[in-house]
Design an enzyme around this catalytic site. Structure first.
Site, mmCIF file in Angstrom:
data_model
loop_
_atom_site.group_PDB
_atom_site.id
_atom_site.type_symbol
_atom_site.label_atom_id
_atom_site.label_comp_id
_atom_site.label_asym_id
_atom_site.label_seq_id
_atom_site.Cartn_x
_atom_site.Cartn_y
_atom_site.Cartn_z
ATOM 1 N N TYR A 135 0.857 -1.189 0.000
ATOM 2 C CA TYR A 135 0.000 0.000 0.000
ATOM 3 C C TYR A 135 0.889 1.233 0.000
ATOM 4 O O TYR A 135 1.856 1.304 0.756
ATOM 5 C CB TYR A 135 -0.886 -0.007 1.245
ATOM 6 C CG TYR A 135 -1.787 1.204 1.371
ATOM 7 C CD1 TYR A 135 -2.850 1.406 0.484
ATOM 8 C CD2 TYR A 135 -1.591 2.151 2.375
ATOM 9 C CE1 TYR A 135 -3.685 2.508 0.604
ATOM 10 C CE2 TYR A 135 -2.428 3.257 2.504
ATOM 11 C CZ TYR A 135 -3.467 3.431 1.613
ATOM 12 O OH TYR A 135 -4.292 4.523 1.733
ATOM 13 N N ASP A 168 9.263 2.764 -0.019
ATOM 14 C CA ASP A 168 8.204 3.450 0.706
ATOM 15 C C ASP A 168 8.360 3.067 2.178
ATOM 16 O O ASP A 168 7.913 2.011 2.617
ATOM 17 C CB ASP A 168 6.833 3.050 0.165
ATOM 18 C CG ASP A 168 5.702 3.752 0.915
ATOM 19 O OD1 ASP A 168 6.000 4.487 1.882
ATOM 20 O OD2 ASP A 168 4.534 3.556 0.539
ATOM 21 N N LYS A 171 4.081 8.756 9.033
ATOM 22 C CA LYS A 171 3.832 8.125 10.331
ATOM 23 C C LYS A 171 4.806 8.605 11.425
ATOM 24 O O LYS A 171 4.654 9.714 11.911
ATOM 25 C CB LYS A 171 3.778 6.609 10.156
ATOM 26 C CG LYS A 171 2.609 6.255 9.209
ATOM 27 C CD LYS A 171 2.198 4.823 9.131
ATOM 28 C CE LYS A 171 0.880 4.701 8.368
ATOM 29 N NZ LYS A 171 0.901 3.958 7.140
HETATM 30 C C1 LIG Z 1 0.282 4.546 5.790
HETATM 31 C C2 LIG Z 1 1.045 4.319 4.553
HETATM 32 C C3 LIG Z 1 0.960 5.186 3.460
HETATM 33 C C4 LIG Z 1 -0.038 6.305 3.388
HETATM 34 O O1 LIG Z 1 0.210 7.281 4.350
HETATM 35 P P1 LIG Z 1 -0.987 8.284 4.743
HETATM 36 O O2 LIG Z 1 -0.349 9.231 5.702
HETATM 37 O O3 LIG Z 1 -2.056 7.435 5.335
HETATM 38 O O4 LIG Z 1 -1.427 8.948 3.489
HETATM 39 C C5 LIG Z 1 1.806 4.975 2.379
HETATM 40 N N1 LIG Z 1 2.684 3.973 2.385
HETATM 41 C C6 LIG Z 1 2.792 3.104 3.398
HETATM 42 C C7 LIG Z 1 3.815 2.035 3.345
HETATM 43 C C8 LIG Z 1 1.970 3.240 4.526
HETATM 44 O O5 LIG Z 1 2.072 2.350 5.519
#
Ligand SMILES: *Cc1c(COP(=O)(O)O)cnc(C)c1O
Length: 428
Positions: free
Chosen positions: A144, A239, A267
């Site tokens: 994701y 990511d 995060k």
């Molecule tokens: C949470 C997450 C996102 C998206 O971040 P948001 O702040 O919710 O837009 C993208 N990549 C990864 C790996 C994530 O865990």
């Protein structure tokens, strides 16, 4: 456990919030029942609007690595609030946080702050496309990367090598530029490179997958991708929105010793306030405006309140914190495996540091296909059993559980006792 007020709020919320929530997984659709409404949090605990307390394994989906309401983080936010909450102009905290990030994350020399992980990944692929002059990207099934159009793509059927929209509103044109491979399959990426010569700008992945449940990279997967990218002139994007500052101070790239070209963060970097970032070598980042031609901007980017919370958090991530998180994580992992085994429940645990997932299925779980084979209905029953015992797990079988520095051994012991009760109960 009485949750009347939560139920009333959820009823009320449906009238003015879509599905009663501001982010889908909060609605409990995959585990059933009504979501819990919280009014406060401190340390490892959440308190709901009915006054019930829960040991928290969600940690706001990752940011709360120090636990809730860490006094130094709260103080930093309050102090900055008094001086101003937004200037729309440069301020010293942005510089400090940028230096901190560059000092912690091995491959990052320059960063751009944004407001969410989604913004970070969208901007990172624009950078990759702008810098390489190529259009296509490779992503992995089950990873994701936020809700940007280019990532809401499912594997195409039959002989198609490109993806298909995974949400109404995403155009086939966008889907055409996203190629999909199973996680941990280097061969699949190799085939995509052969079928799309000179067209792929970047390969993007979670270096430890966390959004299909935790799935670590197989031996050689990350280094293999690094080599493939170098050979084919593609950029490698890690990511690290979830893994950054979580699995190690320098993220997964430090833990596994593989340097991506571009890193996305989120995060933990905001310490509970909305922050995202993308970073790379100075040379690559200087393609971004105003230094270069690739446009990207934000009214609240580098927001001083958010920078203060992020900086206060990152400054407290000492080696001792990671040692402790590792100990707590291994205590939880070993205890869950023991309890499931002695009750004869088929289960396995994937863990990297303080992020882990209990899968109700046989090991190994190495891809989305493996994860989907696990018993999600049993997880739903487990989730509600734990919730009623005052233990808040993520409301989906395909999510990471997070530990914080505020979790102690006794709390994990209590978690294991309640899990054992569930495993031994045949109805479970
Ligand atoms: C949470 C997450 C996102 C998206 O971040 P948001 O702040 O919710 O837009 C993208 N990549 C990864 C790996 C994530 O865990």
């Amino acid at each position: 456990m009485n949750r009347e007020k939560s139920q009333a709020f959820h009823h009320q919320a449906q009238r003015t919030l879509v599905g009663g929530v501001n982010s889908p997984v909060r609605a409990f659709k995959s585990v059933g029942g009504d979501p819990v409404y919280f009014e406060s949090a401190l340390g490892a605990f959440l308190r709901d609007v009915d006054g019930n307390e829960y040991l928290d394994y969600v940690g706001s989906w990752g940011p709360m690595i120090l636990g809730h309401g860490h006094p130094d983080v709260v103080e930093a936010i309050v102090e900055q609030a008094r001086r101003g909450t937004s200037f729309g102009a440069p301020s010293p905290l942005e510089v400090k946080l940028a230096e901190k990030v560059a000092s912690m994350v091995p491959s990052v020399e320059k960063v751009r702050f944004v407001n969410s992980g989604t913004e970070a990944t969208m901007s990172a692929i624009r950078l990759a496309r702008g810098a390489t002059g190529r259009d296509k990207i490779v992503k992995f099934e089950g990873c994701y990367h936020g809700h940007g159009d280019s990532f809401l793509i499912a594997a195409g059927s039959g002989s198609l090598t490109f993806g298909e929209p995974d949400s109404p509103g995403v155009t086939p044109g966008t889907a055409h530029d996203t190629l999909l491979a199973p996680y941990n399959s280097l061969d699949a990426v190799r085939r995509l490179v052969e079928q799309n010569p000179g067209e792929i700008a970047a390969v993007i992945l979670e270096p430890v997958a966390g959004n299909m449940g935790v799935i670590p990279p197989a031996d050689g997967f990350l280094t293999g991708l690094r080599t493939l990218c170098d050979e084919a002139g593609m950029l490698l994007i890690f990511d690290e929105v979830m893994t950054g500052f979580r699995v190690a101070a320098g993220g997964a790239q430090a833990l596994y010793g593989v340097a991506p070209d571009i890193t996305t963060m989120g995060k933990v970097i905001g310490g509970g306030l909305p922050v995202g970032a993308y970073g790379a070598s100075a040379e690559l980042m200087d393609h971004v405006s105003p230094a270069g031609p690739i446009y990207q901007a934000g009214t609240l980017s580098g927001n001083p309140l958010a920078m203060a919370a992020g900086l206060a958090t990152l400054e407290r991530l000492t080696p001792e914190v990671y040692d402790e998180l590792e100990q707590r994580g291994s205590q939880l992992e070993a205890g869950l495996i023991d309890a499931a085994k002695s009750a004869g429940v088929p289960a396995c645990v994937n863990r990297v540091g303080s992020m882990l997932t209990l899968f109700f299925g046989e090991a190994p779980v190495r891809s989305l296909t493996d994860a989907k084979r696990c018993d999600a209905a049993r997880f739903g029953r487990f989730f509600h059993h734990m919730l009623d015992a005052g233990i808040a797990l993520p409301p989906s079988a395909f999510e990471a559980w997070f530990l914080s520095a505020a979790h102690d051994a006794a709390q994990i012991e209590r978690t294991l006792e309640h899990a054992s009760v569930f495993f031994r109960n045949r109805e479970g």
